[in-house]
Every structure is written in structure tokens, then in C-alpha cells.
Write a protein that holds these residues in place. Structure first.
Motif, PDB file in Angstrom:
ATOM      1  N   LEU A   3      42.566  32.933  31.306  1.00 42.65           N
ATOM      2  CA  LEU A   3      41.858  31.897  32.057  1.00 42.65           C
ATOM      3  C   LEU A   3      40.400  31.941  31.639  1.00 42.65           C
ATOM      4  O   LEU A   3      39.768  32.993  31.695  1.00 42.65           O
ATOM      5  N   GLY A   5      36.457  29.818  31.769  1.00 43.69           N
ATOM      6  CA  GLY A   5      35.689  28.820  32.508  1.00 43.69           C
ATOM      7  C   GLY A   5      34.250  29.263  32.633  1.00 43.69           C
ATOM      8  O   GLY A   5      33.773  30.126  31.887  1.00 43.69           O
ATOM      9  N   ILE A  15      38.001  34.189  42.299  1.00 44.91           N
ATOM     10  CA  ILE A  15      38.735  34.891  41.244  1.00 44.91           C
ATOM     11  C   ILE A  15      39.180  36.262  41.739  1.00 44.91           C
ATOM     12  O   ILE A  15      40.318  36.693  41.498  1.00 44.91           O
ATOM     13  N   ASN A  19      43.218  37.451  42.198  1.00 49.26           N
ATOM     14  CA  ASN A  19      43.780  38.573  41.450  1.00 49.26           C
ATOM     15  C   ASN A  19      44.219  39.708  42.357  1.00 49.26           C
ATOM     16  O   ASN A  19      45.226  40.374  42.077  1.00 49.26           O
ATOM     17  N   ARG A  72      36.060  35.031  31.351  1.00 46.65           N
ATOM     18  CA  ARG A  72      37.421  35.085  30.820  1.00 46.65           C
ATOM     19  C   ARG A  72      38.215  36.074  31.665  1.00 46.65           C
ATOM     20  O   ARG A  72      37.727  37.162  31.984  1.00 46.65           O
ATOM     21  N   SER A  75      45.221  38.745  31.405  1.00 45.59           N
ATOM     22  CA  SER A  75      46.310  39.392  32.142  1.00 45.59           C
ATOM     23  C   SER A  75      46.822  40.614  31.394  1.00 45.59           C
ATOM     24  O   SER A  75      46.643  40.752  30.178  1.00 45.59           O
TER      25      SER A  75
END
Length: 221
Positions: A3, A5, A15, A19, A72, A75
Motif C-alpha cells: 500500500l 500513498g 493505518i 494493521n 509504504r 505485508s
């Protein structure tokens, strides 16, 4: 898939919450003023963080202060070690409390800055904006919104020219037109525009800034 942005569009608190609640094993990374901050998630918590040479909870608090910058989230990235044991909710609340205190202190300093600069003989207006052109404070500036966007653009170009020409970090510049004279200066991470009487020489502004102890944004002809 990572991801990506900008924190200007997606807040770090969201965020973190996503998570942790999803119990992701992931790493968040953000770049800010040539420093990289990283937060590692595992087992539904924040387990490790770094900001430059700083680790642990202090690194999380530093990263939470960043409001804009490319980020960024990757995962399946295991943490290299564990430096944080506090529950993510408590850590987030404490970090956001500190951010609020810093914001209040900055607003007070900005108001004091404006008053002192406006008291310099020949200064007609002061405007402070960030490098994205968002107005943080304005007084006596016409067309402030349009002016702030131009200020941010010009300051980015000025600093780029300084780096490209190996002249170092240029932090101020003066612009003179028929009916106006403006000085752009850096103030911490933001930009200050000082509108002065076109008949006033720049040295007079320099002297005024020196008197208020603001020589770090002293204009350069």
C-alpha cells in the motif's frame, strides 16, 4: 501488494488501527526530510519502530508528528526485534496527545512571530504556509490562497537551485516589483512571506529580524 500513498491523504492513526485490528505482520515506512521512519506490526500490536537512530516508543512518537510525506506499507515483513511492549491503543493515544501539545505550542510561536514581524517598520503583511501551499497563518496579505501556493512552489525551486548549484541550502530570497517587495524565508518546516514597503531597503528588514532574534530567517539580497 504494498500500500503506497501520502500521509496528507491517509492519516497514520488509521493505518495503525487497521494493521493492529487485522493482526497484520507488516511494516510501515515513511520518508520525511531525508529521514526514514518505520513501524513494525505483529500479533495485533506495534512491536518495533525506528526513526533515524531512535528506536522504540520514542520513534513512534516522532513518526506520529509527521503530517505529510510518501509512505509504504509492506505485508509479511517480520520485525527485526521487539522494542515495544505497550498496547497499541495506549501508545497511539499518548502519541496523539503529544502531537496536540506540539501543535498548540507551534501555533503560539507562529502568532508571536507574526506580531513581532508586523511591528518591524515598513512591514505590511505576513503569511505562513507549508511546502504544500496550505495557509497556516496570514495577516495583511491580499489573495492569500493564491500567494501561498506560489510561495511554496518558489521555495521548493529556490532550495532545488541551491542544491544543484552546490551553493548549499538557500533558505530565503527577495523579490522586488514596481509596487511591492517580498521576502520569502524558511521557518522550521514552513515558509514565511514578508510583504514590505517597496521603498524600504532590505537591510532595514534584516536589522528588524535581528532585533527580534530571528536571524535564522534573515533575507538575503
Amino acid at each position: 501488494m504494498a500500500l503506497v500513498g501520502n500521509l496528507k491523504d491517509l492519516k497514520l492513526a488509521n493505518i495503525v488501527q487497521l494493521n493492529c485490528m487485522e493482526k497484520n505482520e507488516s511494516m510501515f515506512a515513511v520518508e520525511h526530510h531525508k529521514q526514514v521512519g518505520r513501524i513494525y506490526f505483529a500479533e495485533g500490536n506495534i512491536v518495533h519502530a525506528t526513526y533515524g537512530s531512535i528506536e522504540g516508543e520514542e520513534a513512534v512518537f516522532r513518526i506520529l508528528q509527521i503530517k505529510e510525506g510518501p509512505f509504504r506499507v509492506e505485508s509479511n515483513v517480520p520485525p527485526p526485534k521487539r522494542t515495544i511492549n505497550a498496547a497499541w491503543g495506549n501508545l497511539l493515544m499518548e502519541g496523539l496527545r503529544m502531537v496536540d501539545e506540539l501543535r498548540e505550542a507551534k501555533n503560539a510561536a507562529m502568532a508571536k512571530l507574526s506580531r513581532e514581524i508586523k511591528n518591524i517598520n515598513g512591514v505590511n503583511g505576513v503569511l505562513v504556509c507549508n511546502l504544500f501551499g496550505e495557509i497556516l497563518m496570514e495577516e495583511g496579505i491580499a489573495s492569500g490562497k493564491r500567494t501561498s501556493a506560489a510561495m511554496a512552489f518558489l521555495m521548493r525551486k529556490i532550495e532545488k537551485v541551491g542544491r544543484a548549484s552546490k551553493m548549499g541550502n538557500l533558505k530565503s530570497a527577495a523579490f522586488t516589483a514596481k509596487n511591492e517587495k517580498r521576502v520569502l524565508c524558511r521557518w522550521h518546516e514552513d515558509v514565511v512571506e514578508i510583504n514590505i514597503d517597496p521603498k524600504l531597503i532590505l537591510e532595514a528588514v534584516e536589522q528588524g529580524l535581528d532585533k527580534i532574534g530571528f536571524s535564522d530567517i534573515k533575507p538575503q539580497a
